[in-house]
Scaffold this motif. Structure first.
Motif, PDB file in Angstrom:
ATOM      1  N   GLN A   2       1.286   9.123   3.876  1.00 58.08           N
ATOM      2  CA  GLN A   2       0.412  10.292   3.876  1.00 58.08           C
ATOM      3  C   GLN A   2      -0.355  10.433   5.191  1.00 58.08           C
ATOM      4  OE1 GLN A   2      -2.096  10.485   0.416  1.00 58.08           O
ATOM      5  NE2 GLN A   2      -3.302  12.196   1.203  1.00 58.08           N
TER       6      GLN A   2
ATOM      7  N   GLN B 190      -0.192   4.275   0.602  1.00 60.72           N
ATOM      8  CA  GLN B 190      -0.871   5.346   1.336  1.00 60.72           C
ATOM      9  C   GLN B 190      -0.332   5.664   2.734  1.00 60.72           C
ATOM     10  OE1 GLN B 190      -4.741   3.269   0.572  1.00 60.72           O
ATOM     11  NE2 GLN B 190      -5.449   5.315   0.051  1.00 60.72           N
TER      12      GLN B 190
ATOM     13  N   THR C  54       1.989   8.291  -2.180  1.00 60.83           N
ATOM     14  CA  THR C  54       0.883   8.948  -2.867  1.00 60.83           C
ATOM     15  C   THR C  54       1.264  10.344  -3.349  1.00 60.83           C
ATOM     16  OG1 THR C  54       0.072   9.544  -0.675  1.00 60.83           O
ATOM     17  CG2 THR C  54      -0.973   7.671  -1.742  1.00 60.83           C
TER      18      THR C  54
ATOM     19  N   ASP D  83       0.838  -1.205   0.000  1.00 64.03           N
ATOM     20  CA  ASP D  83       0.000   0.000   0.000  1.00 64.03           C
ATOM     21  C   ASP D  83       0.874   1.255   0.000  1.00 64.03           C
ATOM     22  OD1 ASP D  83      -1.954   1.915   0.340  1.00 64.03           O
ATOM     23  OD2 ASP D  83      -2.409   1.370   2.409  1.00 64.03           O
TER      24      ASP D  83
ATOM     25  N   THR E 218       2.133  13.526  -1.092  1.00 60.19           N
ATOM     26  CA  THR E 218       3.425  13.620  -0.416  1.00 60.19           C
ATOM     27  C   THR E 218       4.451  14.364  -1.261  1.00 60.19           C
ATOM     28  OG1 THR E 218       4.224  11.475  -1.250  1.00 60.19           O
ATOM     29  CG2 THR E 218       3.001  11.460   0.819  1.00 60.19           C
TER      30      THR E 218
END
Length: 788
Positions: free
Chosen positions: A585, A582, A729, A580, A732
């Protein structure tokens, strides 16, 4: 056949059975003193809810008051005059919504001392909660009402924080307070040994329903954490129901266990108090809890009534109460005003003193202060009871002195960690040096770094994982110490913690408590995909508590480390549920400056200097994001890359162009950086394209640099022309990529608008357009687009 629990080390006691065979623990006179105190306490809760106005949780504060008073004046070994003694027992309000009750009890204790033994008062006003300070309940420090300023009132948070004396943790998010309080107990037991301070935890049965609590209870029972006594206010009422648990033949509306079953399931001693309003039962249970010798944690479960004697009971009193200055409010205070000519302020017709208007806050404050004056007058007429409780505080201090708690001879030396970190970024220890061509992992090198710090400090690093100690290489922390998991009774030398299994949530809370105690650093690991979101609440509360503690005591933060391992697309075999992009963030830039530092190294050689630089800054949270696969250490000098120590700046020029440069690329994350250096860069150089190449190793470390140095390292003109390539992501990259064109062409895992599939890391990078060939093509396209 009937179902029964298997063998337990813990015991179960109904205190009424025990009382049949012993003398009552309190005389009638002593019970009378406690009842007087309880009248004042319930009155204060009613006053605080009315005059704040109508804010707080009166019901649970009231139902817990009797057993809390016994904890403070009979069970706890502590020094009222010195709240900062860490060898003292601790009371921890896991039930942060009972803050109204905490402040009321603290103020009453202060009044008792002020009236009958003022020499016991702490010399520093910040170490007290005075009756005057109740004017600050749920008020902001920026408040400017007249009495707030005149009386130098403290702002008392809506849920407890370490800005309040004797409060070690920030609690309130349901269930987090139990796990962090257990962390305090682990750290105390490890530092002081068998003679450790006892942590008394206050909670309600509604606070047991979050899943993180079952995780924490399992951890404590498994670890034989015998220096914990949890006091449970079992009133059966939460915000939405009056039947939280199953009781007798009635099923619960939330859960189908009763508290005794839940605790005993997890191998906790259980002492059941059928009448949580009976001081004899309460004190007998608490004394028995201190004498229980099974080595297991203990839960004392008091059956109570939420909002007892308040006039509103059950869930209706949870976060609500009587309307402003209503008849019910005055009836709740009838015991306080009986037998006195003093009267409370009223809101009768024509009396504008309690009406809300332009000066409503100041008027309400004046009314509250006048009402507190009535209570103070009654306290002054109850000096014999106040003197009794002062004598109990003297006894508590004497018990503490008699215990003579000292750190165990081989206790960890946390100071060694920070001394080493202060100079560690400049040079990597010989044992951790890596030569070009070495094949290793970022996670493995982080494990070695943590092991080095733990060994140098005599074991100040406690490590836990969500069933991933070996997989994330965090088991290295335990090398050189007894094998296996830490256990207070059987393996107290180990540095590895079992925190309930696959339990990122409770694990982070436990780590918070461990670090907060001040002699350890708690480290936890899991997939970044899980640890960043599941540990976020406990980590945020840790940062809140650390900031409050710094303001209160002037101390640096006490870090926890969230090892966000197996990060990035190279974990692709596990699929998009695990690989992942994510998590960064969730943490990067989402905390007040200095409280959290994220680390995104690309080169295994960066782990020591980067981690040491972060540790030297003493944030509340350090979150390194490290990948799983093997990587080959590159020859930075041969490739014309910046020396490894440049990483400590947070943003650094990884490769400088030979001339003016044809453009700027900003990289973040290991997989995409290896792809760039080994795939895209050789093709670009073959084409004669000369770039400014920057790497982002820690946004927060960059923020610590002076503004002038930041501009020199990464000039605004670079950001205006830059293209980003990240394994995280797009948001960032926003800080480093300032043009619309640059952002629209920045490469990131979700650029194609979908979650990525499974497969080897190289395949997933290709799907995302982040492999070397794709990077090369996009950079060429970007440079062409900038010309138009």
């Amino acid at each position: 056949m009937a179902f029964t629990f298997g063998p337990r080390r813990a015991t179960y006691v109904d205190i009424t059975e025990s009382l049949k065979d012993r003398e009552p623990p309190l005389s009638d006179e002593e019970i009378g003193h406690y009842q007087v105190l309880d009248t004042f306490y319930r009155s204060l809760c009613a006053l605080m809810y009315n005059y704040v106005p109508m804010s707080g949780h009166p019901g649970g504060s009231i139902s817990s008051g009797r057993f809390v008073s016994a904890v403070l004046f009979d069970s706890l070994d502590y020094d009222f005059s010195q709240p900062e003694r860490w060898d003292a027992d601790i009371i921890s309000y896991a039930a942060g919504h009972k803050a109204m009750g905490l402040y009321a009890m603290w103020a009453l204790r202060d009044e008792a001392v002020r009236l009958t033994a003022p020499e016991l008062l702490p010399g520093d006003p910040k170490l007290r909660v005075r009756l005057e300070d109740l004017l600050g309940f749920r008020r902001n420090p920026a408040t400017t009402t007249p009495l707030f300023l005149l009386l130098n009132v403290k702002a008392l948070d809506g849920h407890p924080t370490p800005l309040t004396p004797f409060v070690r943790l920030s609690t309130g998010a349901s269930g987090v307070g139990i796990s962090s309080s257990l962390g305090l107990a682990i750290a105390a037991r490890d530092y002081y040994g068998p003679n450790a301070p006892v942590v008394h935890i206050v909670e309600g049965e509604g606070g047991l329903t979050p899943g993180r609590v079952a995780e924490a209870l399992a951890a404590a029972g498994t670890a034989c954490l015998g220096n914990v006594i949890l006091h449970l206010d079992w009133n059966q009422a939460s915000i939405d129901t009056n039947r939280v648990c199953r009781e007798d033949s009635q099923p619960g509306e939330y859960v189908q266990w009763n508290p005794m079953e839940l605790f005993h399931l997890h191998d906790w001693n259980v002492i059941y108090v059928p009448d949580g309003r009976d001081f004899r039962q309460i004190v007998a249970a608490q004394r028995q809890a201190r004498l229980t010798a099974t080595g297991q944690p203990t839960a004392v479960i008091y059956r109570t009534v939420k909002g007892w004697q308040y006039g509103i009971e059950g869930r209706a009193s949870h976060g609500a109460g009587h309307k402003l200055c209503s008849a019910g409010f005055y009836q709740a205070l009838a015991e306080l005003t009986a037998g006195t000519e003093l009267s409370l302020p009223t809101c009768e017709s024509g009396n504008a003193r309690c009406q809300i208007g332009p000066d409503g806050a100041a008027i309400m404050e004046e009314c509250f202060w006048e009402a507190l004056g009535v209570l103070r007058h009654r306290l002054e007429s109850s000096r014999s009871s106040m003197a009794y409780f002062c004598s109990r505080l003297v006894d508590a201090r004497q018990r503490l002195e008699t215990r003579g708690r000292q750190a165990r001879p081989d206790a960890p030396r946390i100071e060694a960690v920070y001394e080493l970190a202060s100079g560690g970024a400049a040079s990597t220890p010989k044992e951790l040096l890596l030569v070009p061509g070495t094949v290793t992992t970022l996670r493995g090198e982080l494990g070695k770094v943590l092991k080095y710090y733990s060994k140098a400090s005599g074991g100040s690093i406690f490590a836990a994982a969500a069933d991933l100690l070996g997989s994330t290489n965090l088991n290295a922390v335990g090398e050189g110490f007894p094998a296996g998991y830490w256990n207070a009774s059987g393996n107290a030398g180990s540095r590895l913690l079992s925190t309930g299994g696959i339990c990122e949530d409770a694990m982070t809370g436990i780590l918070s408590g461990i670090s907060t105690f001040g002699h350890h650093i708690g480290v936890g690991s899991s997939y970044g995909a899980f640890l960043a979101p599941l540990g976020h609440i406990a980590a945020r509360l840790h940062a809140i508590g650390a900031q409050a503690r710094q303001e209160f005591a002037g101390e640096p933060y006490r870090p926890i480390i969230l090892d966000c391992a197996h990060t990035g697309l190279k974990t692709g075999e596990d699929g998009p549920t695990h690989a992942d992009p994510q998590p960064l963030q969730l943490l990067e830039g989402n905390f007040p400056r200095g409280t959290a530092i994220t680390l995104t190294p690309w080169d295994p050689c960066e782990l020591w200097p980067l981690f040491s630089a972060a540790l030297a800054k003493r944030p509340a949270i350090i979150a390194p994001f490290v990948t799983r696969p093997n990587e080959t250490v590159l020859d930075r000098a041969r490739l014309g890359l910046a020396p490894v120590h440049e990483t400590v700046k947070g943003v650094y020029l990884l490769k400088k162009p030979g001339g003016k440069g044809d453009g700027t690329v900003v990289l973040q994350e290991s997989a995409v950086t290896y792809a760039f250096l080994l795939g895209a860069l050789p093709l670009l150089e073959k084409d004669g394209i000369d770039l400014w190449v920057y790497y982002v190793s820690s946004t927060e470390l960059f923020d610590f640099l002076p503004a002038g140095e930041q501009r020199e390292l990464f000039p605004p003109e670079r950001a205006a022309e830059a293209l980003g390539i990240t394994g995280f992501t797009l948001p960032t990259m926003y800080r480093w990529i300032r043009s619309d064109l640059g952002r629209s062409m920045t490469l990131h895992p979700f650029r194609n608008g979908h979650f990525l599939g499974s497969g080897q890391g190289s395949i997933v990078l290709r799907e995302a357009g982040l492999d070397g060939q794709s990077q090369y093509r996009t950079i060429r396209e970007y440079l062409e687009a900038r010309k138009t």
